[in-house]
Each structure stands twice: as structure tokens, then as C-alpha cells.
Motif scaffolding. Structure first.
Motif, PDB file in Angstrom:
ATOM      1  N   GLY A  25     123.223  71.749  35.474  1.00 54.18           N
ATOM      2  CA  GLY A  25     122.921  72.952  36.234  1.00 54.18           C
ATOM      3  C   GLY A  25     123.972  74.032  36.090  1.00 54.18           C
ATOM      4  O   GLY A  25     123.648  75.221  35.928  1.00 54.18           O
ATOM      5  N   ILE A  26     125.232  73.642  36.129  1.00 49.36           N
ATOM      6  CA  ILE A  26     126.313  74.628  36.000  1.00 49.36           C
ATOM      7  C   ILE A  26     126.356  75.180  34.576  1.00 49.36           C
ATOM      8  O   ILE A  26     126.547  76.385  34.360  1.00 49.36           O
ATOM      9  N   GLY A  27     126.160  74.300  33.588  1.00 46.59           N
ATOM     10  CA  GLY A  27     126.128  74.775  32.208  1.00 46.59           C
ATOM     11  C   GLY A  27     125.015  75.775  31.980  1.00 46.59           C
ATOM     12  O   GLY A  27     125.202  76.803  31.311  1.00 46.59           O
ATOM     13  N   PHE A  28     123.840  75.500  32.555  1.00 44.20           N
ATOM     14  CA  PHE A  28     122.718  76.426  32.416  1.00 44.20           C
ATOM     15  C   PHE A  28     123.012  77.757  33.098  1.00 44.20           C
ATOM     16  O   PHE A  28     122.696  78.827  32.563  1.00 44.20           O
ATOM     17  N   ALA A  29     123.636  77.703  34.281  1.00 44.94           N
ATOM     18  CA  ALA A  29     123.960  78.940  35.001  1.00 44.94           C
ATOM     19  C   ALA A  29     124.945  79.794  34.215  1.00 44.94           C
ATOM     20  O   ALA A  29     124.792  81.025  34.127  1.00 44.94           O
ATOM     21  N   VAL A  30     125.955  79.160  33.625  1.00 49.38           N
ATOM     22  CA  VAL A  30     126.940  79.909  32.821  1.00 49.38           C
ATOM     23  C   VAL A  30     126.261  80.502  31.592  1.00 49.38           C
ATOM     24  O   VAL A  30     126.537  81.654  31.195  1.00 49.38           O
ATOM     25  N   LEU A  31     125.372  79.725  30.960  1.00 47.41           N
ATOM     26  CA  LEU A  31     124.656  80.228  29.786  1.00 47.41           C
ATOM     27  C   LEU A  31     123.813  81.450  30.144  1.00 47.41           C
ATOM     28  O   LEU A  31     123.808  82.459  29.419  1.00 47.41           O
ATOM     29  N   VAL A  32     123.107  81.393  31.262  1.00 41.70           N
ATOM     30  CA  VAL A  32     122.287  82.527  31.693  1.00 41.70           C
ATOM     31  C   VAL A  32     123.163  83.751  31.966  1.00 41.70           C
ATOM     32  O   VAL A  32     122.807  84.884  31.585  1.00 41.70           O
ATOM     33  N   SER A  33     124.315  83.530  32.620  1.00 40.38           N
ATOM     34  CA  SER A  33     125.227  84.657  32.879  1.00 40.38           C
ATOM     35  C   SER A  33     125.711  85.275  31.576  1.00 40.38           C
ATOM     36  O   SER A  33     125.810  86.497  31.444  1.00 40.38           O
ATOM     37  N   GLY A  34     126.022  84.410  30.594  1.00 38.11           N
ATOM     38  CA  GLY A  34     126.468  84.926  29.304  1.00 38.11           C
ATOM     39  C   GLY A  34     125.379  85.716  28.598  1.00 38.11           C
ATOM     40  O   GLY A  34     125.629  86.794  28.032  1.00 38.11           O
ATOM     41  N   LEU A  35     124.150  85.186  28.609  1.00 40.25           N
ATOM     42  CA  LEU A  35     123.036  85.892  27.966  1.00 40.25           C
ATOM     43  C   LEU A  35     122.730  87.212  28.665  1.00 40.25           C
ATOM     44  O   LEU A  35     122.203  88.144  28.049  1.00 40.25           O
ATOM     45  N   ALA A  36     123.051  87.296  29.958  1.00 38.66           N
ATOM     46  CA  ALA A  36     122.833  88.537  30.703  1.00 38.66           C
ATOM     47  C   ALA A  36     123.906  89.583  30.412  1.00 38.66           C
ATOM     48  O   ALA A  36     123.829  90.710  30.923  1.00 38.66           O
ATOM     49  N   GLY A  37     124.895  89.217  29.599  1.00 38.41           N
ATOM     50  CA  GLY A  37     125.925  90.164  29.213  1.00 38.41           C
ATOM     51  C   GLY A  37     127.103  90.262  30.157  1.00 38.41           C
ATOM     52  O   GLY A  37     127.875  91.225  30.094  1.00 38.41           O
ATOM     53  N   PRO A 135     135.990  96.564  44.215  1.00 32.84           N
ATOM     54  CA  PRO A 135     134.650  97.164  44.421  1.00 32.84           C
ATOM     55  C   PRO A 135     133.922  97.486  43.127  1.00 32.84           C
ATOM     56  O   PRO A 135     132.700  97.379  43.059  1.00 32.84           O
ATOM     57  N   GLY A 136     134.670  97.875  42.096  1.00 34.71           N
ATOM     58  CA  GLY A 136     134.021  98.220  40.835  1.00 34.71           C
ATOM     59  C   GLY A 136     133.322  97.052  40.170  1.00 34.71           C
ATOM     60  O   GLY A 136     132.399  97.245  39.366  1.00 34.71           O
ATOM     61  N   ARG A 137     133.743  95.849  40.473  1.00 33.74           N
ATOM     62  CA  ARG A 137     133.139  94.649  39.878  1.00 33.74           C
ATOM     63  C   ARG A 137     131.952  94.111  40.683  1.00 33.74           C
ATOM     64  O   ARG A 137     131.295  93.168  40.244  1.00 33.74           O
ATOM     65  N   LEU A 138     131.696  94.675  41.853  1.00 35.07           N
ATOM     66  CA  LEU A 138     130.684  94.090  42.733  1.00 35.07           C
ATOM     67  C   LEU A 138     129.294  93.981  42.102  1.00 35.07           C
ATOM     68  O   LEU A 138     128.635  92.939  42.242  1.00 35.07           O
ATOM     69  N   PRO A 139     128.787  95.011  41.406  1.00 33.62           N
ATOM     70  CA  PRO A 139     127.443  94.857  40.821  1.00 33.62           C
ATOM     71  C   PRO A 139     127.345  93.647  39.893  1.00 33.62           C
ATOM     72  O   PRO A 139     126.365  92.891  39.946  1.00 33.62           O
ATOM     73  N   GLU A 140     128.340  93.482  39.033  1.00 38.06           N
ATOM     74  CA  GLU A 140     128.308  92.338  38.116  1.00 38.06           C
ATOM     75  C   GLU A 140     128.421  91.015  38.873  1.00 38.06           C
ATOM     76  O   GLU A 140     127.708  90.050  38.568  1.00 38.06           O
ATOM     77  N   LEU A 141     129.300  90.964  39.873  1.00 33.79           N
ATOM     78  CA  LEU A 141     129.486  89.722  40.623  1.00 33.79           C
ATOM     79  C   LEU A 141     128.243  89.382  41.435  1.00 33.79           C
ATOM     80  O   LEU A 141     127.873  88.208  41.552  1.00 33.79           O
ATOM     81  N   TYR A 142     127.602  90.397  42.005  1.00 32.41           N
ATOM     82  CA  TYR A 142     126.335  90.177  42.714  1.00 32.41           C
ATOM     83  C   TYR A 142     125.305  89.552  41.770  1.00 32.41           C
ATOM     84  O   TYR A 142     124.641  88.550  42.099  1.00 32.41           O
ATOM     85  N   ALA A 143     125.153  90.172  40.612  1.00 32.75           N
ATOM     86  CA  ALA A 143     124.152  89.697  39.658  1.00 32.75           C
ATOM     87  C   ALA A 143     124.474  88.273  39.196  1.00 32.75           C
ATOM     88  O   ALA A 143     123.577  87.425  39.076  1.00 32.75           O
ATOM     89  N   ALA A 144     125.753  88.007  38.928  1.00 30.85           N
ATOM     90  CA  ALA A 144     126.150  86.672  38.474  1.00 30.85           C
ATOM     91  C   ALA A 144     125.862  85.626  39.539  1.00 30.85           C
ATOM     92  O   ALA A 144     125.365  84.528  39.241  1.00 30.85           O
ATOM     93  N   LEU A 145     126.171  85.956  40.794  1.00 29.74           N
ATOM     94  CA  LEU A 145     125.939  85.003  41.876  1.00 29.74           C
ATOM     95  C   LEU A 145     124.446  84.710  42.039  1.00 29.74           C
ATOM     96  O   LEU A 145     124.027  83.545  42.130  1.00 29.74           O
ATOM     97  N   LEU A 146     123.626  85.759  42.049  1.00 29.31           N
ATOM     98  CA  LEU A 146     122.191  85.574  42.245  1.00 29.31           C
ATOM     99  C   LEU A 146     121.556  84.812  41.085  1.00 29.31           C
ATOM    100  O   LEU A 146     120.746  83.897  41.282  1.00 29.31           O
ATOM    101  N   LEU A 147     121.931  85.193  39.852  1.00 29.30           N
ATOM    102  CA  LEU A 147     121.379  84.509  38.692  1.00 29.30           C
ATOM    103  C   LEU A 147     121.770  83.038  38.657  1.00 29.30           C
ATOM    104  O   LEU A 147     120.957  82.162  38.328  1.00 29.30           O
ATOM    105  N   SER A 148     123.010  82.763  39.018  1.00 26.59           N
ATOM    106  CA  SER A 148     123.499  81.392  38.930  1.00 26.59           C
ATOM    107  C   SER A 148     122.899  80.500  40.005  1.00 26.59           C
ATOM    108  O   SER A 148     122.570  79.339  39.743  1.00 26.59           O
ATOM    109  N   VAL A 149     122.756  81.017  41.219  1.00 26.32           N
ATOM    110  CA  VAL A 149     122.110  80.226  42.273  1.00 26.32           C
ATOM    111  C   VAL A 149     120.664  79.946  41.886  1.00 26.32           C
ATOM    112  O   VAL A 149     120.155  78.821  42.067  1.00 26.32           O
ATOM    113  N   ALA A 150     119.985  80.948  41.317  1.00 27.46           N
ATOM    114  CA  ALA A 150     118.604  80.749  40.879  1.00 27.46           C
ATOM    115  C   ALA A 150     118.531  79.733  39.740  1.00 27.46           C
ATOM    116  O   ALA A 150     117.621  78.883  39.697  1.00 27.46           O
TER     117      ALA A 150
END
Length: 498
Positions: A25-37, A135-150
Motif C-alpha cells: 500500500g505504501i509503495g503504491f501511494a508513493v508511486l502514485v505521488s511520483g506519477l502525479a509529479g 505555506p507555499g508547499r501546502l497545495p502539493e502536500l494537500y494533494a499528496a496526502l489525499l492521493l496517498s490516503v486514497a
């Protein structure tokens, strides 16, 4: 320690599947985050969010687990925003961190779901400090958190949901007449006080890595109640950190963040965390420490001096936890141990009664569920008694007595499990001797949990042709032997009043 991890029973290979699914599960989440750029920071955030989603959600049913997993972002995203916005405001940042600590522990009053959400909120704030989120990193961190939990949810509830083929886990509620709300309030106050000490002293040691001390205090408080439990858990955390740092000098420092070998070792550490969590806190902390070192290597900041700071901050966190439970609303080891033992004994009676009813022809009776609850209660007794059987305990008589009690409780669980297996046999039959034996078990449990009547050991030994009676006979024998360490006037308490 190695023997305890790799030789421990793993019925149904649940721990093995839990660990393997964690890596997947963690490997898949990291892979998805990487593919998302996402950048390396985003990928690390996503991997840690997936780890928490797979590790901390412990609801009894799959449906409950899915609901809790869906709620994790609601707990994590506001905390992540607060941590990033307060990055350059130390006083407000620190006070908010302490508030998250207190709220996270207080949330345990709502059971496994509250506990999971509290842990996720705390760790999200912690990870923000670890990665120096702004604060400048928040959009990316939000997206990473949501994608990884999903992504973690897709693996857990779609690809490999082995829990669907298992009965719901028995999760005993904490004992005590004062109620769970009172317990969690006390623990929240203790955790906040301990974290406050760790935060202040941790910043004296390192203005950049102080959050390790707060993290150590937090995790020592998880699943502990009494002073003795916290002391033992603090010792094991420091020991695991020491061993992990020593191993880090051999593997993490030489790698210096090389991607392929680091990824392989990260997967091994994740597997070790999931596989060892239920049986060895020391081994789990070793894996956590090496994992952190490898992540620091990927981020390009790993050096020997950083490992020394890690050890010092962990020690400060352990001291903060111990001081809090000794000085702030303390609870003695005896009070907690006695409560869990009594609950285990009452569960012995309930399981015996269910088995007897099943043998009598009641198809609705389910002793297997009671056996699962009894095994959970025994695990909680072991945690509570751990300070008494620890190698560093200077009182050998109490250590021997505690080990004797654990051995007899093990005997009880084994005989109840065997009795339940016999009751599940459709060809098993009931006779009057079973009812009499069950009544004697009930009387013995009542005597051990508050009565003063003498417990008489059974005399008639049944033959191998009577398996149910044989299990009941051995159960009576174990209960009668428990009377001495639990009720003898001079040795009634496993520990003296503290």
C-alpha cells in the motif's frame, strides 16, 4: 528480541499479511505521488500518510475501517495548514502543537476511531515539522496526502481486504468504574504536560529537531495507562532507538540517499514496523529509527551528529512521559493490573458458559467470540504486568509471582480455547457433569474476583473419552492455583501500593 518477533505465534498469518499489505500500500501511494509529479517532499508526505492510514486504523469491522480512513483527511488537512502557516511563529507553533497533543489523546474516548484520528492529526503536525512545511508547499502536500490516503484505501479495501474473511476483532474497552471519559481526560492532561517538558528541553538541545522529543513522549503514551507501563515503554523506546542508530551507522550513513538501495531498505523497515508492532515495541522502534535515517538520507541531511541529536531527543521525550505519569494524576500499576485480570477471569466464565450452552444444543451460543475477547484481554494483562516481569525489576519475588499468574492465565486461555473447539463439534453431546463443572468454574471466578469462599481443586480426573470435561478439569485446576498469588493475605497484590 529476535526470537520474540520471529517465533511469536501468528494465527492465520495475520501479522505477515498485515506487513506485506503495508509495504504494498505504501509503495503504491508513493508511486502514485511520483506519477502525479510531486517533489521528493511530497512523495515522503504521501508515503507517511499512507503508512498511518494502513497502520493506525483499527476499527473492529471493515465498514468501520473504511469510514475512519475516509475521515483521516478531515483530521489531517487543517492541522497541516496550521503547522505550515505557523512555521515562522515559534510560540504559536509550539502552543498549537501542545493543543494537538491534548486533543489527540482526548479523542480516544470515542474508541478506535477517535484514537486513529487523533494519531493522524498529531503525526500530520509532526511530519510538517520534519519536512519544514511552509505555506507555499501546502497545495502539493494537500494533494499528496489525499492521493496517498486514497491509494492506501484502494489497496486495503479493494486489492487485499483479508479482513472480510475474518470474524470482527474483539477490542475490550478500558476497565474502571470512572468511565472512559475520565481516563482519557487524565491521559490528555498527562500527555500535554509531558510533551510540554519535552518541547522546552528538546529545543535547548536542538532548535531544528526538537519535535523528536515531543514525538517520543506522544508514542510512549499510546496504549499505556499506569506508571509502570509508561516506564517500561519509555525504556523500550530508548533501547530501540539506540539499536536503530547503531544499525543506521552501518547501512543508512554509507548509502547517503542512493535511491535504489534506500528504497529497498525503506520497504524492509516498513515491513518490520508492521510485522513487529504487536509483539515487540523495541524492534518496532528500531525499524522506525532506521526508516527516519533513510528518509534523512534521501533529503540530503543525514550525518552522524544528527543521529546523536535523535538519541538525545528521544531520551528527553521518554523522561517527559515518565515525569508526567509519576507527577500528574498518577495511576498505580496494581490498580490497572488488578482490573484487567478480573476482566480476564470474568471472560473465562462467560466463554465457559457459552461453550456449555452450545454443548447443550443452543445454536446461538458462540464461545469462539468469547475466546477471541479473552485472548485480547490476556494481551492487555501482559502489557500491564510488563513492569513486574521486566529484567530490570529489582524485586524477584514479585517478578516470580507475576510470571506465575501469567502462566496460569495462559493455561486458562488454552483450556477455554480447547473447550470451544469441542463445543463446535456437531457430534459433541452434553451431560450433567458438564453443567456441574461449569457451575464450579463460575464459583471459582466469583471467589477470585471479589468473594472470600475457598476454591477447591478438582479431584476426579476425566478420561480422554470426555474431552470437554478434561478441558473443564484443567480449567478448574488453573483457577484454584490462581487463588494463592491473587488472594493470599500476605501476597494479595502483585505490587505493593505505590
Amino acid at each position: 528480541m529476535l526470537k520474540r518477533v520471529f517465533a511469536a505465534p501468528d494465527p492465520g498469518r495475520v501479522r505477515l499479511r498485515f506487513a506485506a499489505r503495508g509495504v504494498l500500500g505504501i509503495g503504491f501511494a508513493v508511486l502514485v505521488s511520483g506519477l502525479a509529479g510531486h517533489t521528493l517532499v511530497g512523495m515522503v508526505t504521501g508515503g507517511l500518510a499512507a503508512l498511518l492510514a494502513l497502520f493506525t486504523v483499527t476499527d473492529a469491522t471493515v465498514r468501520g475501517q473504511a469510514v475512519t480512513t475516509a475521515l483521516l483527511p478531515l483530521a489531517g488537512l487543517p492541522v497541516l495548514a496550521a503547522a505550515a502557516e505557523l512555521h515562522d511563529q515559534p510560540v504559536a507553533r509550539d502552543l498549537t502543537f501542545l493543543a494537538v497533543v491534548g486533543a489527540g489523546v482526548y479523542a480516544r474516548r470515542w474508541g478506535p476511531r477517535g484514537h486513529s484520528l487523533g494519531v493522524f492529526a498529531f503525526m500530520t503536525y509532526f511530519v510538517a515539522q520534519f519536512l519544514h512545511a511552509t505555506p507555499g508547499r501546502l497545495p502539493e502536500l494537500y494533494a499528496a496526502l489525499l492521493l496517498s490516503v486514497a491509494s492506501a484505501a484502494a489497496v486495503r479495501f479493494g486489492l487485499w481486504c483479508y479482513e472480510r474473511r475474518m470474524p470482527p476483532a474483539a477490542v475490550p474497552a478500558p476497565p474502571g468504574g470512572r468511565g472512559l471519559a475520565r481516563v482519557t481526560t487524565r491521559q490528555a492532561v498527562q500527555a500535554t504536560a509531558g510533551a510540554g517538558f519535552a518541547l522546552v528541553v528538546g529545543q535547548v538541545i536542538s532548535g531544528e529537531r526538537w519535535y523528536w522529543a515531543v514525538g517520543a513522549t506522544w508514542w510512549i503514551f499510546v496504549n499505556t495507562t499506569s506508571r509502570g507501563e509508561t516506564l517500561v515503554r519509555g525504556f523500550r523506546r530508548v533501547m530501540g532507538t539506540v539499536l536503530g542508530i547503531a544499525l543506521g551507522f552501518l547501512v543508512a550513513v554509507p548509502l547517503q540517499g542512493a535511491h535504489l538501495p534506500t528504497a529497498v531498505l525503506l520497504a524492509a523497515c516498513v515491513f518490520g514496523i508492521f510485522y513487529s508492532a504487536a509483539v515487540s515495541y523495541t524492534w518496532m522502534m528500531l525499524c522506525v529509527t532506521v526508516l527516519a535515517e533513510l528518509l534523512y538520507g534521501l533529503l540530503g541531511v543525514l550525518e552522524p551528529a544528527l543521529l546523536a541529536v535523535r538519541l538525545a531527543e528521544t531520551a528527553v521525550g521518554a523522561v517527559g512521559a515518565v515525569l508526567a505519569v509519576f507527577l500528574v494524576l498518577p495511576v498505580t500499576t496494581h490498580a490497572i493490573t488488578d482490573a484487567w485480570i478480573q476482566r480476564a477471569l470474568r471472560c473465562v466464565h462467560s466463554a465457559t458458559a457459552e461453550a456449555a450452552a452450545r454443548l447443550a444444543g443452543d445454536e446461538s451460543a458462540d464461545p469462539a467470540q468469547r475466546v477471541a475477547e479473552l485472548e485480547q484481554l490476556l494481551a492487555r494483562v501482559r502489557l500491564s504486568v510488563a513492569p513486574l516481569v521486566h529484567p530490570l525489576n529489582p524485586l524477584p519475588a514479585r517478578k516470580r509471582r507475576a510470571r506465575h499468574v501469567l502462566s496460569l492465565l495462559d493455561d486458562c486461555v488454552r483450556e477455554v480455547r480447547g473447550l470451544a473447539a469441542v463445543a463446535a463439534d456437531p457430534e459433541a453431546s452434553h451431560d450433567a457433569r458438564l453443567a456441574a463443572a461449569c457451575w464450579r468454574v463460575e464459583s471459582a471466578v466469583e471467589a477470585l474476583t471479589g468473594g472470600n469462599a475457598a476454591i477447591t481443586a478438582p479431584t476426579d480426573r476425566p478420561t480422554a473419552m470426555d474431552p470437554a470435561l478434561a478441558h473443564l478439569h484443567s480449567l478448574e485446576q488453573a483457577l484454584s492455583e490462581l487463588a494463592h498469588p491473587l488472594r493470599t493475605a500476605s501476597e494479595r497484590r502483585l505490587v505493593a501500593a505505590e
